[in-house]
Design an enzyme around this catalytic site. Structure first.
Site, PDB file in Angstrom:
ATOM      1  N   GLU A 139      15.169   1.903 -29.422  1.00  0.00           N
ATOM      2  CA  GLU A 139      14.327   1.072 -28.577  1.00  0.00           C
ATOM      3  C   GLU A 139      12.878   1.501 -28.694  1.00  0.00           C
ATOM      4  OE1 GLU A 139      17.237  -0.372 -25.015  1.00  0.00           O
ATOM      5  OE2 GLU A 139      16.245   1.536 -24.713  1.00  0.00           O
ATOM      6  N   CYS A 179       5.336   2.972 -27.047  1.00  0.00           N
ATOM      7  CA  CYS A 179       6.215   4.122 -26.854  1.00  0.00           C
ATOM      8  C   CYS A 179       7.268   4.047 -27.964  1.00  0.00           C
ATOM      9  CB  CYS A 179       6.857   4.050 -25.469  1.00  0.00           C
ATOM     10  SG  CYS A 179       7.918   5.462 -25.111  1.00  0.00           S
ATOM     11  N   CYS A 219      19.647  11.318 -28.977  1.00  0.00           N
ATOM     12  CA  CYS A 219      18.962  12.615 -28.951  1.00  0.00           C
ATOM     13  C   CYS A 219      20.011  13.705 -28.880  1.00  0.00           C
ATOM     14  CB  CYS A 219      18.041  12.695 -27.730  1.00  0.00           C
ATOM     15  SG  CYS A 219      17.050  14.213 -27.663  1.00  0.00           S
ATOM     16  N   CYS A 269      19.114  16.973 -21.879  1.00  0.00           N
ATOM     17  CA  CYS A 269      18.403  17.094 -20.605  1.00  0.00           C
ATOM     18  C   CYS A 269      19.175  16.289 -19.552  1.00  0.00           C
ATOM     19  CB  CYS A 269      16.977  16.586 -20.739  1.00  0.00           C
ATOM     20  SG  CYS A 269      16.028  17.476 -22.007  1.00  0.00           S
ATOM     21  N   CYS A 272      17.912  12.679 -18.194  1.00  0.00           N
ATOM     22  CA  CYS A 272      17.439  11.655 -19.143  1.00  0.00           C
ATOM     23  C   CYS A 272      18.590  10.792 -19.645  1.00  0.00           C
ATOM     24  CB  CYS A 272      16.742  12.319 -20.326  1.00  0.00           C
ATOM     25  SG  CYS A 272      16.144  11.138 -21.560  1.00  0.00           S
ATOM     26  N   CYS A 322      10.234   5.593 -18.644  1.00  0.00           N
ATOM     27  CA  CYS A 322      10.617   6.870 -19.248  1.00  0.00           C
ATOM     28  C   CYS A 322      12.028   7.258 -18.867  1.00  0.00           C
ATOM     29  CB  CYS A 322       9.699   7.987 -18.777  1.00  0.00           C
ATOM     30  SG  CYS A 322       7.968   7.621 -18.907  1.00  0.00           S
TER      31      CYS A 322
END
Ligand code: SAH
Length: 329
Positions: free
Chosen positions: A83, A97, A104, A108, A111, A321
């Site tokens: 994205e 962005c 990933c 975390c 996230c 975010c």
């Protein structure tokens, strides 16, 4: 566009070397078809149109938020989801962005991307094609590597993309690489030749125990070492490091934690803090309220640490975010 494939195709046809540059310049200025590339011979345009897609990414879905933020979901030729987001600001700034990886590998806890399966590093062309998608709509002038992935785990391709972004309208001084604190990558950015790209550090906690809880990568690269690496970068590059600090209610937003944060962000004028209101994901956390964020900010600025509160964009389309996850993936 797969720029390596472009080079190969042109070489196979015995075309002069400057043709690749011509094609790229059209793309960087927002061309949406080979037909527009009028300084290429018609036969070459037709041959390329038959053999090479204009983008290495296929658009799967697009969404427009009430605040003008636009999100695109793509998949790569081998079916990996990614994205990217265009943020439109009132002052005219157009900021992209960008994602550096599909998924990933870091985990975390707050996230959304960390909860989807890690796919792979994106190529430089796949990174650039995110930018070109939006460039075909309008002029763009800023980029942040704050989409999916950890850019310092894919630094060669991220830097190769950054080398070409100026042609698209985005200069290194308007480009920011955000990292969890992957020290080998920070060191490379400190030492490398070439223009300075801005650096942002996702910190989120003022002590190791809490940071490791939120970000397991902290066990590998603890706080003090990460901050040292950032200080060295700042000294060499003569720029401040932006510190991203997510505001999680009852977790990292207490007054004492602001005091502690101010104490570790030394020397003065090395760091600038950006407090980030938490965007809801499926995680167990809740975002701090406006009052807690303001009090935290005041505690930092009183101690000489510049701090701002991030404007949240695109929340209603899950483009803010940490919300860039592909549910199906
Ligand atoms: N891996 C890099 C690049 C991604 S940046 C990094 O972590 O820096 C993504 C930014 O969004 C980071 O600062 C991250 O901490 C923040 N973020 C993640 N989840 C969020 C959420 N739910 N709400 C607001 N910000 C979030």
């Amino acid at each position: 566009m797969d720029l390596d494939r472009l080079d190969t195709l042109l070489a196979e046809r015995g075309e002069p070397a400057f043709r690749a540059r011509q094609v790229w310049e059209w793309l960087a200025r927002g061309a949406a078809s080979y037909e527009e590339m009028t300084n290429l011979p018609a036969a070459l345009r037709e041959a390329l149109a038959a053999e090479l897609a204009l983008s290495s990414l296929a658009v799967e879905a697009e969404a427009l938020a009430r605040d003008g933020t636009e999100k695109a979901l793509f998949h790569t030729a081998d079916g990996r989801p990614i994205e990217a987001v265009l943020m439109r600001y009132r002052d005219g700034r157009r900021s992209l962005c960008l994602s550096s990886q599909s998924g990933c590998p870091l985990t975390c806890t707050f996230c959304a991307t960390g909860t989807m399966r890690f796919g792979r590093n994106l190529t430089a062309s796949e990174i650039l094609d995110q930018a070109l998608h939006f460039r075909r709509k309008e002029a763009v002038d800023h980029a942040v590597f704050m989409g999916m992935g950890e850019p310092l785990l894919n630094l060669d391709n991220v830097l190769a993309a950054c080398d070409r972004l100026p042609d698209v309208g985005i200069h290194p001084s308007s480009t920011t690489i955000s990292t969890v604190g992957w020290i080998p990558g920070i060191e490379r950015l400190t030492q490398r030749d070439g223009p300075t790209i801005r650096l942002a550090l996702s910190l989120h906690a003022p002590d190791d125990a809490l940071r490791s809880e939120l970000m397991p990568v902290n066990d590998r690269y603890p706080l003090a070492d990460v901050l040292d690496a950032c200080r060295a970068w700042s000294a060499a590059r003569r720029r401040k490091v932006y510190v991203e600090y997510l505001m999680l209610a009852g977790v990292n937003d207490r007054y004492e934690q602001a005091v502690q944060l101010a104490a570790i962000l030394t020397p003065q004028n090395t760091f600038k803090v950006n407090l980030i209101p938490y965007n809801p994901t499926d995680s167990p956390y809740e975002g701090s309220g406006r009052d807690a964020i303001d009090a935290f900010r005041a505690a930092l600025t009183e101690r000489g640490v510049p701090a701002t509160v991030r404007l949240t964009r695109g929340r209603d389309i899950d483009a803010a975010c940490g919300q860039l996850a592909v549910k199906a993936a």
